[in-house]
Design a protein around this motif. Structure first.
Motif, PDB file in Angstrom:
ATOM      1  N   SER A   1       5.975   4.011   0.527  1.00 14.31           N
ATOM      2  CA  SER A   1       6.682   5.256   0.898  1.00 14.31           C
ATOM      3  C   SER A   1       7.770   4.964   1.927  1.00 14.31           C
ATOM      4  O   SER A   1       8.854   5.542   1.887  1.00 14.31           O
ATOM      5  N   GLU A   2       7.509   4.028   2.861  1.00 13.20           N
ATOM      6  CA  GLU A   2       8.532   3.665   3.859  1.00 13.20           C
ATOM      7  C   GLU A   2       9.751   3.041   3.172  1.00 13.20           C
ATOM      8  O   GLU A   2      10.890   3.338   3.509  1.00 13.20           O
TER       9      GLU A   2
ATOM     10  N   ARG B   1       5.225  12.404   1.554  1.00 15.10           N
ATOM     11  CA  ARG B   1       3.934  12.383   2.257  1.00 15.10           C
ATOM     12  C   ARG B   1       3.010  11.365   1.583  1.00 15.10           C
ATOM     13  O   ARG B   1       3.144  11.100   0.385  1.00 15.10           O
ATOM     14  N   VAL B   2       2.052  10.847   2.383  1.00 16.71           N
ATOM     15  CA  VAL B   2       1.096   9.860   1.856  1.00 16.71           C
ATOM     16  C   VAL B   2      -0.324  10.411   2.006  1.00 16.71           C
ATOM     17  O   VAL B   2      -0.662  10.964   3.051  1.00 16.71           O
TER      18      VAL B   2
ATOM     19  N   ASN C   1       0.850  -1.193   0.000  1.00 14.49           N
ATOM     20  CA  ASN C   1       0.000   0.000   0.000  1.00 14.49           C
ATOM     21  C   ASN C   1       0.887   1.245   0.000  1.00 14.49           C
ATOM     22  O   ASN C   1       2.119   1.154   0.056  1.00 14.49           O
TER      23      ASN C   1
ATOM     24  N   TYR D   1       1.547   3.504   2.178  1.00 15.69           N
ATOM     25  CA  TYR D   1       2.417   3.689   3.352  1.00 15.69           C
ATOM     26  C   TYR D   1       3.640   2.784   3.253  1.00 15.69           C
ATOM     27  O   TYR D   1       4.769   3.207   3.492  1.00 15.69           O
ATOM     28  N   GLU D   2       3.385   1.530   2.907  1.00 10.72           N
ATOM     29  CA  GLU D   2       4.498   0.570   2.811  1.00 10.72           C
ATOM     30  C   GLU D   2       5.499   0.996   1.735  1.00 10.72           C
ATOM     31  O   GLU D   2       6.718   0.963   1.949  1.00 10.72           O
TER      32      GLU D   2
END
Ligand code: F6P
Length: 324
Positions: free
Chosen positions: A234-235, A247-248, A229, A231-232
């Motif tokens: 972007s991390e 940013r997400v 997803n 968040y994953e």
């Protein structure tokens, strides 16, 4: 045929109300009585239905959601659930059913017809635009415009703060909204379930663009992407690059609501008229769709056997339009 019923099933989509209105008005035009079933198939199991009058559907063409409510009904996957539903339909002397929903809902309609002989006609209602046998589903166009507007707005803040946004849009199995909102919103990159995502390649591209002076960038991710997803992803990008200002934004169910676009209202109205007339012509176990602007009636099974997907050349469009 004297009396029909209409229900909405599965995830709601903008334009479902326009579809209900079209079914009700067309039924009354042809001197049929029409019932509205609440909460999809659950309403059939619970005997929760009532006649709908013409004035009940006045001024709903412009409303998102569904006045009939909707549900994902697990009991309807079982023969016992469908038997109860068939009992309700027989009790109310209902001769045909219009189901507005996605391909999951059509499995139910298919078995209701096969097991209990109740004529069923489907109308494609989902924002995902992934139903076989039709070029467009009711709600997709509105959801796409919602995602595009969000990307437009994120561009403003991305530019002001020199940020990289990862924007997650809906589409568990389908990247239609992701792909088309990327193009319409002028976003930089897109990750969708239709192709294997290369996040390391994405990092290289984000870095190249940043090194060329583009500090604001937008990556659109379909919620069903194989890389994870937003968040994953972007991390992973943060850990494996020196890119700053990440940013997400997850658009989520915002995409399912809102005022239906003209396109969705017209599509739903057209399909609703044809759905009732198909029942009157004795058709059953079919969906009313649109292909190359012609109304078509594929068998319900085609809707899940051949799910619609965008042409893979759209990936090239995104690539060709990237800042270089
Ligand atoms: O309507 C389709 C869809 O929007 C998918 O894209 C999404 O995964 C799903 O519905 C989520 O639905 P819910 O939150 O209602 O389970």
């Amino acid at each position: 045929m004297k009396r029909i019923a209409v229900l909405t099933s599965g995830g709601d989509s903008p334009g479902m109300n326009a579809g209900i209105r079209a079914v009700v008005r067309t039924a009354l035009f042809h001197k049929l009585e029409v019932y509205g079933v609440r909460r999809g198939y659950q309403g059939l199991i619970d005997d929760d239905l009532a006649p709908i009058a013409s004035k009940t559907v006045s001024r709903i063409i412009n409303r998102g959601g569904t006045i009939l409510r909707t549900a994902r009904c697990m009991d309807f996957y079982e023969p016992e659930g469908r038997a109860k539903a068939a009992e309700t339909l027989k009790k109310h002397a209902i001769d045909g059913l219009v189901v507005i929903g996605g391909d999951g809902s059509y499995h139910g309609a298919h078995f209701l017809e096969k097991e209990h002989g109740i004529p069923c006609v489907g109308m494609p209602g989902t924002i995902d635009n992934d139903i076989g046998g039709t070029d467009y589903t009711i709600g997709y166009n509105t959801a796409l415009n919602t995602a595009m507007t969000a990307i437009d707005q994120l561009h403003d803040t991305a530019e002001s703060h020199e940020r990289i946004f990862f924007v997650e849009v809906m589409g568990r199995l389908s990247g239609y909204i992701a792909m088309m909102s990327t193009i319409a919103g002028g976003a930089d990159h897109v990750l969708t379930p239709e192709s294997k995502s290369d996040v390391d390649g994405l990092i290289k591209e984000l870095q190249r663009s940043r090194d060329e002076g583009n500090y604001n960038q937008i990556v659109v991710i379909s919620e069903g992407d194989d890389a994870g997803n937003a968040y994953e992803i972007s991390e992973y990008v943060k850990k494996n690059s020196d890119l700053k200002g990440i940013r997400v934004t997850v658009l989520g169910h915002i995409q399912r609501g809102g005022i239906p676009s003209a396109f969705d209202r017209i599509l739903a109205s057209r399909l609703g008229v044809h759905a009732v007339e198909a029942l009157l012509e004795g058709k059953s176990n079919v969906m009313i769709g649109v292909k190359a602007d012609q109304v078509v009636t594929p068998p319900l099974s085609e809707t899940w056997d051949n799910p619609t997907s965008f042409d893979s050349s759209y990936f090239h469009i995104v690539d060709a339009l990237l800042r270089r």
